[in-house]
Every structure is written in structure tokens, then in C-alpha cells.
Design a protein around this motif. Structure first.
Motif, PDB file in Angstrom:
ATOM      1  N   PRO A   1      27.178  51.894  34.297  1.00  0.00           N
ATOM      2  CA  PRO A   1      25.860  52.454  33.977  1.00  0.00           C
ATOM      3  C   PRO A   1      24.724  51.649  34.615  1.00  0.00           C
ATOM      4  N   GLN A   2      23.699  52.370  35.010  1.00  0.00           N
ATOM      5  CA  GLN A   2      22.520  51.763  35.618  1.00  0.00           C
ATOM      6  C   GLN A   2      21.911  50.715  34.692  1.00  0.00           C
ATOM      7  N   ASP A   3      21.949  50.982  33.359  1.00  0.00           N
ATOM      8  CA  ASP A   3      21.358  50.063  32.379  1.00  0.00           C
ATOM      9  C   ASP A   3      21.960  48.660  32.489  1.00  0.00           C
ATOM     10  N   LEU A   4      23.286  48.622  32.702  1.00  0.00           N
ATOM     11  CA  LEU A   4      23.948  47.324  32.795  1.00  0.00           C
ATOM     12  C   LEU A   4      23.469  46.556  34.017  1.00  0.00           C
ATOM     13  N   ARG A   5      23.264  47.299  35.105  1.00  0.00           N
ATOM     14  CA  ARG A   5      22.790  46.629  36.319  1.00  0.00           C
ATOM     15  C   ARG A   5      21.387  46.064  36.090  1.00  0.00           C
ATOM     16  N   ASP A   6      20.551  46.882  35.471  1.00  0.00           N
ATOM     17  CA  ASP A   6      19.191  46.405  35.194  1.00  0.00           C
ATOM     18  C   ASP A   6      19.226  45.194  34.272  1.00  0.00           C
TER      19      ASP A   6
ATOM     20  N   ARG B   1      31.185  39.557  39.403  1.00  0.00           N
ATOM     21  CA  ARG B   1      32.224  38.888  38.621  1.00  0.00           C
ATOM     22  C   ARG B   1      32.083  39.142  37.131  1.00  0.00           C
ATOM     23  N   GLY B   2      30.832  39.159  36.666  1.00  0.00           N
ATOM     24  CA  GLY B   2      30.613  39.242  35.237  1.00  0.00           C
ATOM     25  C   GLY B   2      30.645  40.650  34.680  1.00  0.00           C
ATOM     26  N   VAL B   3      30.291  41.633  35.484  1.00  0.00           N
ATOM     27  CA  VAL B   3      30.142  42.978  34.943  1.00  0.00           C
ATOM     28  C   VAL B   3      31.029  44.004  35.659  1.00  0.00           C
ATOM     29  N   ALA B   4      30.850  44.106  36.971  1.00  0.00           N
ATOM     30  CA  ALA B   4      31.491  45.210  37.697  1.00  0.00           C
ATOM     31  C   ALA B   4      33.014  45.119  37.667  1.00  0.00           C
ATOM     32  N   VAL B   5      33.564  43.956  38.023  1.00  0.00           N
ATOM     33  CA  VAL B   5      35.018  43.824  38.075  1.00  0.00           C
ATOM     34  C   VAL B   5      35.667  44.024  36.709  1.00  0.00           C
ATOM     35  N   PRO B   6      35.150  43.362  35.646  1.00  0.00           N
ATOM     36  CA  PRO B   6      35.779  43.610  34.332  1.00  0.00           C
ATOM     37  C   PRO B   6      35.759  45.090  33.945  1.00  0.00           C
ATOM     38  N   LEU B   7      34.670  45.782  34.265  1.00  0.00           N
ATOM     39  CA  LEU B   7      34.589  47.192  33.874  1.00  0.00           C
ATOM     40  C   LEU B   7      35.533  48.061  34.712  1.00  0.00           C
ATOM     41  N   ALA B   8      35.782  47.644  35.940  1.00  0.00           N
ATOM     42  CA  ALA B   8      36.628  48.455  36.826  1.00  0.00           C
ATOM     43  C   ALA B   8      38.085  48.022  36.762  1.00  0.00           C
ATOM     44  N   ARG B   9      38.429  47.218  35.781  1.00  0.00           N
ATOM     45  CA  ARG B   9      39.763  46.637  35.741  1.00  0.00           C
ATOM     46  C   ARG B   9      40.896  47.679  35.784  1.00  0.00           C
ATOM     47  N   PRO B  10      40.797  48.784  35.042  1.00  0.00           N
ATOM     48  CA  PRO B  10      41.891  49.760  35.128  1.00  0.00           C
ATOM     49  C   PRO B  10      42.117  50.252  36.553  1.00  0.00           C
ATOM     50  N   ALA B  11      41.050  50.553  37.272  1.00  0.00           N
ATOM     51  CA  ALA B  11      41.193  51.035  38.645  1.00  0.00           C
ATOM     52  C   ALA B  11      41.782  49.952  39.530  1.00  0.00           C
TER      53      ALA B  11
ATOM     54  N   ARG C   1      45.682  53.004  30.884  1.00  0.00           N
ATOM     55  CA  ARG C   1      44.236  52.984  30.682  1.00  0.00           C
ATOM     56  C   ARG C   1      43.510  53.524  31.901  1.00  0.00           C
ATOM     57  N   GLY C   2      44.063  53.150  33.098  1.00  0.00           N
ATOM     58  CA  GLY C   2      43.437  53.619  34.331  1.00  0.00           C
ATOM     59  C   GLY C   2      43.478  55.133  34.423  1.00  0.00           C
TER      60      GLY C   2
END
Lengths: 271, 469
Positions: A160-165, A179-189, A262-263
Motif C-alpha cells: 500500500p502507498q500508505d506504508l511507503r509514505d 529490507r524493512g517493508v517491501a521484502v517482508p510483505l512480498a515473502r510469499p511471492a 500462503r503465496g
């Protein structure tokens, strides 16, 4: 309601049997003496078990050394592909630069080029570097992949855009956000891609056959090929080899199963 | 399964292209092999006399897997132990197709082996690669005597009066039949069919008596088709099967072709044959015999050892193993041809001692003693006449006379070599397309032959344009 459940289970059982049968056949052939193999369907109910085929396969196909080589090569390919895919996906998902769409389209277009079309060109490159018979030759051509980049980019776009902001407000730069946000959220993929990448790397045959000659660098699939032949009297040998070569994939799937499911379902609950 | 199929498909399409590219870029791709190339046609057999420490040579084998792979390892080990001048390193390169594709790719500046074992179908492709020394050069230089070799074996690998590779592992097609089924059907198990008409008559009796499901198990293969032409003393391509000049046209659409396809068509029209398809596993026709679905089939003589292995292990023991020469129409100048592998001496970029070492090893593998042992280990036919008097072969023939059928058949053959053509794979696809169209789609004999010729000619023309414009 009950009949629907029964119906579903019947369908699932049928599918499970279809998927599992070849694996079962390989295993039961591998653990019986060669003569039993042609005794169909008797061979499906194993008796007079033996580990002899496994010993013969390890010796005749030189699988011990080849498994180590496959392990090393696969580890480097998977590691390399995951890292380059995450970085490239990040650029395509979050960084603004000129001609981004064009570049991305070109990038994706490489998916349309079959590996066979590039094999001779790759051979010449590797040979030019003097890399024949080396781990580099087996690893280098496969360190980047459009498929992985695409898959992980799609997952990144779901952040979500909110997380980036929010992370920008907290003073995270690109690296911290990745490292802190994008990768953990995309872990299933990423997990799904890891498994996929592992399968492709582990099962490679034509390329390793082409660029290696010595036992120090050859991979397990080449050993398997030396076990396969038209002699029915030895069918348990390739079966045992296939079981041995398949074990790492089996354990990998056990380990990653949770992530994979999960993916697969992560898209379903989104939004 | 698909992973093994795909490379085969690629090989089928790519190899002539790989070769064409390799040849055209030959001038720039060579790495300091100019002087070696100039002397490529010569064989420095004496170079080995002066060496003080072992010469290391690399030997690529393809096509010999499983127990055959173990047998070739044994042979190499024996050679290395038997002398000090040469040390051979054996490297497995996949199937025959993959091995030859790898060789053609390596021609583009990669590492070439010193000696390479390839299938007989690669004869013209290897000659056109311009990277090998003809064995004839070594034979002439060393005054090597080939009078003990089976003439049919030498003819198979001779083009323009030059023996190109040294022969090694040799088989040929025979008729396998179940003697018990023959007895049940009122046929004499000691008088197997000799002609097409005999096969049809026997098949009718077998089917009518119920001794087996039907007469003959049939695979969609071009090999037997080629062999039947050879038995009738006919070529399958022009210029004497490409032996006296480059082949340009197929010679399939004639009386011999009509007779062969007529025979096949009759078998299927009258329900006397069982089609097992392309027999990719290499076992389907024999399994049909084992299971009683058919009582006869044509297959390579090399399978006989594994048939006995299976029976010794307690399977299909109700089958009486009968082996007979391949039935067909015979001519005085005809006979079966060789199937199998031969040893190519690589010249491109190789030093004199290396070439001499490769020749020494190839020569050693052709010794009667080694041929007898090789035959015992694998079931291939010994290619030396004197090998059959040695215990390894003689004892086997005494206990199992079926093993000598293929040898006798080849020794009696007067056929010239098979087609020496670059696009061999495409040529065989053309024949198989015709066979399949006739059997599966009910095409007429004439149309099937025309189809075969059209496709085969297209393949020959295309190859010739690329390789020898």
C-alpha cells in the motif's frame, strides 16, 4: 451438503493419486530386485526389498560427487536469482526513471526467447572467458531472470502507498524500505519464486552437459542420464537414481510448503 | 520424460545447422591449429615411440549407458593398466544425439576430445566437420592389416575408399520369435520365416491358432526399412548411398520400396501385426513377445543379453527365445548393414603424439582379445573374425547358439554401407512419416513412398546447400 463434501474429497483423492502414482512407481521399482520390474502389476506391491539399486546407482552414476556439485550450483543460482530479482523488481515497482515502461517491456520480452536459442551464444561467451569445466560456467548465465523480477514486482505493487509514505516519514531510504517493508510483505511471492528457481536450476541437463566434462563439475542430472538405458533388466537403477536426485526437491517442498500455500492464497484475500 | 525428450528434439533439428555454422566459422574459430589443420589428413603413428611419460588423451563416449557404460569403463581401465605410454580419460556425453551435438558445438572453439565414439548415422556429418583424421591414414601409415575385420563392418564406415572412423560396437537387426508359440501354432521352431511371404504365412497361423495375440510386433522405425533395401542389394540414396559422391536424392520410390511397404500394409490390413508406436523405451516390441501379444518381432541383436538376464531373473520364462536372420527379400549383392558406434580420431588442433595415442587406443580396442571381451560384456558382435574362436565368445556360442546368429548374418552380408548423409535424422523422420501415414491414416503404398521421397529430398537439398554450396 454432505454429498458435496464427499464429491470434493473424491475429486481430491483422485487428483492426489494421479500426482502421486509416478512417484510411488519410481520408489517401489527402486527398492526391488531388477527382475520384479517387468512383473506388472505385481511390482506395485513391493516384496523382497533391497537397497542394492541405490548402491549401484551411486557408484555407476557417480552420484555422490554430482549431488555435491548440483547443490553448489543450485545454491548460487537460486541465491543470485532471488537477489537480482528483488533488486530489479524494486526498481521497476518503486523507482521512477525515464522510459520505465519501455525498459520493463523489453525486460519481459526476454521471457519469449527460448533457452535453446541462446545456448550456442552462451557457449561461445563462456568458452571465450575460458570457463569451460567450472562452476562459473554453470552459474553465470542464470543469475538474472525476467520471470522472477516480474513475479516479485507484482507483489511489490501490492504494497500500500500508505506504508511507503509512512516509511519515508520515518526517514527510511530505498534500502531501509526494501529490507524493512517491501521484502517482508512480498515473502510469499519470494518463497514461491525460490522453489521455482530451485527446481529449474536443479533439473538442468543440456547446459551442464555442454559446458562440463570432468567429474569435479558435472551435475546430478548427467549422472542420471548415464543410468538410463533401454535394458529392462536394469530399470531399477535409473529409478533409484531418480529417487536420490529427487530427494532434495522433496525436502525443499516440505520446508516451503507453508509459504507456497500462503503465496497461492495471498491474492485471494487481498482488498 | 519431457526433459529427456526435448534435447532429443533439439538435436534432431539443430545438428546440421550447428555443423553448417561450425564449418563456416572454422577459419576464425581455430586456436592456433593452423599447422595441425594443414597436416590433418596425416596420421603420425610413430610419434608415440619417442614419448617418455604417459600421453593423456580424452575419450568422449555417448550412447553407452547403464551396464554398457560400466563395460566401456572396464575396457578403458584395462587399457590404462596394460601399458604406460597412454592414459585415457573417459567422459560420458549423454545419448548418441547429445554427444554429437556437443562435439559440433565444441567445434566452435571449445575443447574437442582426442577420440570420440559416435553412432554410424553421424558418418557424413563428421566427415563434413573437417576436424578428424581418417583412420585410413593411420592404417596406411602403420601398414595395419584389416583383413581380419568383418568386411561389412569396414564397408559401413568407408566413404570414397577411405575408412573414416575405427569401428567398435556393432549390432544388426534380427528376428526374435517365441519358439513355444511357433510349436503351438504348428510351425517348426527350427525353420523361422525367411521371406516376407513366410512372415505373413507364419503370422496367419499364429493368429488363427491363438498361440499369441497376433503375429508380429511392429515399431515405427526407419531402421528396418533401410535394412530391407540393403538386403535386396539396393541403396536408399543416390551416388551409391553417398559413398561415391555426395548424396543428392533419395532412391526409395521403386519396386523394392513398393514391396516393403506392401508387406507392411498387408500385415496391418489383415490384422497380423501389432503397432507399438515409436518404441521410445526400446522395450515395447520385446515386451509384446513376453506378454504373448505377438510371437515375432524385429529388433537389434544387442538386446539378446538383456533378454536372457530377464529370463534368468525368473520373468517371462514361458517364452522360448528364438533368434533368426532378419526375413526379407535377398539379393546376391545384399545383406544386413551395421548399426552401432565407431571411434573418430580428432585431428583439429591436436599434436602428433596425441593423434598417435588416440590411434593406439582405437587400434587396441579393435584387437581380437578386446573385441571378444567387449562382446561378452555387452552382447555386441565381435568385429574380428579371429575373435570368435577365443573363449569369451566361443564358450558363449556353445551354450547359447542364438548369440551367433547376428554375427553369421553380418559375416554373410554383401551389402555396401548404409546411406552416408548429413541429415540422417531428418531422412529417418521422412521414412517414419511415410510409414505412419500408411499404417495410421491408411495412405496408399505409392503415396507413402512419394511422401517419403519428397521429405527426404528436401532434407538432403537443404543440408547440401548449407554445407557444400
Amino acid at each position: 451438503m454432505a454429498t458435496r463434501t464427499i464429491g470434493r474429497y473424491a475429486l481430491l483423492t483422485f487428483c492426489a493419486v494421479v500426482v502421486f502414482l509416478p512417484i510411488y512407481v519410481a520408489v517401489v521399482i527402486a527398492i526391488q530386485p531388477a527382475a520384479r520390474v517387468v512383473d506388472f502389476p505385481g511390482v506395485l506391491l513391493p516384496k523382497s526389498l533391497t537397497l542394492e539399486p541405490f548402491r549401484n546407482a551411486m557408484r555407476s552414476g557417480n552420484l555422490g560427487r554430482y549431488l555435491v556439485n548440483s547443490g553448489v550450483v543450485t545454491a548460487f543460482i537460486v541465491g543470485g536469482q532471488v537477489i537480482t530479482s528483488i533488486l530489479a523488481a524494486y526498481a521497476f515497482a518503486f523507482v521512477q526513471f525515464p522510459f520505465k515502461r519501455v525498459v520493463f517491456t523489453l525486460f519481459l520480452a526476454t521471457l519469449m526467447v527460448p533457452a535453446e536459442a541462446t545456448i550456442v551464444a552462451n557457449y561461445e561467451t563462456i568458452q571465450h572467458f575460458g570457463w569451460l569445466d567450472s562452476y562459473q560456467a554453470l552459474v553465470m548465465p542464470f543469475l538474472a531472470t525476467a520471470f522472477g523480477t516480474f513475479l516479485i514486482r507484482q507483489a511489490f505493487l501490492g504494497v500500500p502507498q500508505d506504508l511507503r509514505d509512512a516509511s519515508a516519514l520515518d526517514g527510511y531510504g530505498h534500502w531501509g524500505f526494501l529490507r524493512g517493508v517491501a521484502v517482508p510483505l512480498a515473502r510469499p511471492a519470494i518463497a514461491a519464486f525460490t522453489v521455482f528457481s530451485f527446481l529449474l536450476a536443479w533439473n538442468q541437463y543440456l547446459w551442464p552437459l555442454l559446458v562440463t566434462n570432468d567429474d569435479a563439475h558435472r551435475t546430478v542430472q548427467i549422472g542420471l542420464k548415464s543410468l538410463a538405458g533401454a535394458n529392462v533388466a536394469n530399470l531399477n537403477l535409473p529409478a533409484a537414481g531418480a529417487v536420490i536426485a529427487g530427494l532434495p526437491i522433496f525436502f525443499l517442498l516440505l520446508f516451503f510448503q507453508r509459504h507456497l500455500v500462503r503465496g497461492l492464497t495471498s491474492g485471494a484475500v487481498k482488498g | 520424460m519431457t526433459s529427456t525428450m526435448r534435447p532429443r528434439f533439439i538435436a534432431l533439428v539443430l545438428s546440421p545447422i550447428l555443423l553448417a555454422v561450425a564449418c563456416s566459422s572454422g577459419g576464425s574459430g581455430g586456436s592456433g591449429g593452423d599447422s595441425a589443420q594443414a597436416a590433418a589428413g596425416q596420421c603420425p603413428v610413430a610419434a608415440l615411440d619417442k614419448v617418455t611419460e604417459p600421453v593423456n588423451i580424452t575419450f568422449w563416449q555417448s550412447g553407452l549407458s547403464q551396464s554398457l557404460g560400466d563395460a566401456i569403463k572396464t575396457m578403458v581401465g584395462n587399457y590404462n593398466a596394460a601399458q604406460q605410454k597412454v592414459h585415457v580419460t573417459l567422459q560420458f556425453q549423454g545419448t548418441y544425439d547429445e554427444g554429437s551435438d556437443k562435439y559440433l558445438t565444441a567445434l566452435r572453439g571449445g575443447t574437442l576430445p582426442d577420440l570420440v565414439l559416435l553412432e554410424e548415422t553421424r558418418l557424413q556429418l563428421m566427415i563434413d566437420s573437417k576436424s578428424v583424421i581418417p583412420a585410413q591414414a593411420c592404417i596406411d601409415a602403420a601398414k595395419y592389416d584389416t583383413s581380419d575385420h568383418l568386411p561389412a563392418v569396414l564397408r559401413e564406415f568407408t566413404v570414397d575408399k577411405q575408412l573414416w572412423p575405427m569401428p567398435f560396437n556393432v549390432s544388426n537387426p534380427v528376428l526374435y520369435y517365441d519358439t513355444n508359440d511357433f510349436a503351438k501354432a504348428g510351425l517348426d521352431p527350427n525353420a523361422p520365416p525367411k521371406t516376407f511371404a513366410d512372415v505373413v504365412a507364419a503370422a496367419k497361423k499364429i493368429k488363427a491358432s491363438g498361440a499369441a495375440g497376433t503375429g508380429l510386433a511392429w515399431e515405427m522405425s526407419a531402421w528396418y526399412f533401410e535394412q530391407w533395401f540393403a538386403k535386396a542389394g539396393q541403396t536408399v540414396v543416390d551416388h551409391d548411398n553417398g559413398r561415391a559422391g555426395r548424396a543428392e536424392k533419395a532412391t526409395l520410390n521403386n519396386a523394392t520400396g513398393k514391396e516393403i511397404l506392401g508387406f507392411v500394409k498387408q500385415l496391418f490390413d489383415e490384422g497380423l501385426a501389432l503397432n507399438v508406436g515409436r518404441n521410445e523405451s526400446g522395450t515395447d516390441t520385446l515386451l509384446a513377445l513376453g506378454k504373448g501379444d505377438a510371437a515375432m518381432t524385429a529388433y537389434t541383436s544387442a538386446a539378446l543379453s538383456s533378454i536372457y538376464d530377464i529370463q534368468a531373473a525368473g520373468q517371462f520364462t514361458d517364452v522360448g527365445v528364438g533368434v533368426a536372420p532378419l526375413p526379407g527379400t535377398d539379393a546376391p549383392n545384399g545383406g544386413v548393414q551395421v548399426g552401432g558406434g565407431a571411434l573418430w580420431l580428432v585431428g583439429k588442433g591436436k599434436s602428433d603424439v596425441t593423434k598417435a595415442a588416440s590411434w593406439d587406443f582405437a587400434k587396441w580396442l579393435n584387437e581380437p582379445v578386446q573385441q571378444a571381451l567387449w562382446s561378452k560384456l555387452t552382447g555386441y558382435i565381435p568385429i574380428r573374425k579371429s575373435a570368435v574362436t577365443l573363449p569369451d565368445v566361443a564358450d558363449l556360442w556353445k551354450t547359447k547358439p542364438t548369440f551367433r546368429v547376428a554375427y553369421d548374418q553380418l559375416a554373410a552380408s554383401h551389402a555396401g554401407g548404409g546411406p552416408s548423409i548429413g541429415p540422417y535424422k531428418e531422412f529417418r523422420s521422412a521414412i517414419r512419416d511415410g510409414l505412419e501415414a500408411m499404417v495410421l491414416k491408411n495412405m496408399s503404398v505409392d503415396d507413402a513412398l512419394a511422401l517419403m521421397e519428397k521429405e527426404a529430398n528436401a532434407a538432403l537439398t537443404s543440408y547440401n546447400e548449407r554445407v557444400a554450396p
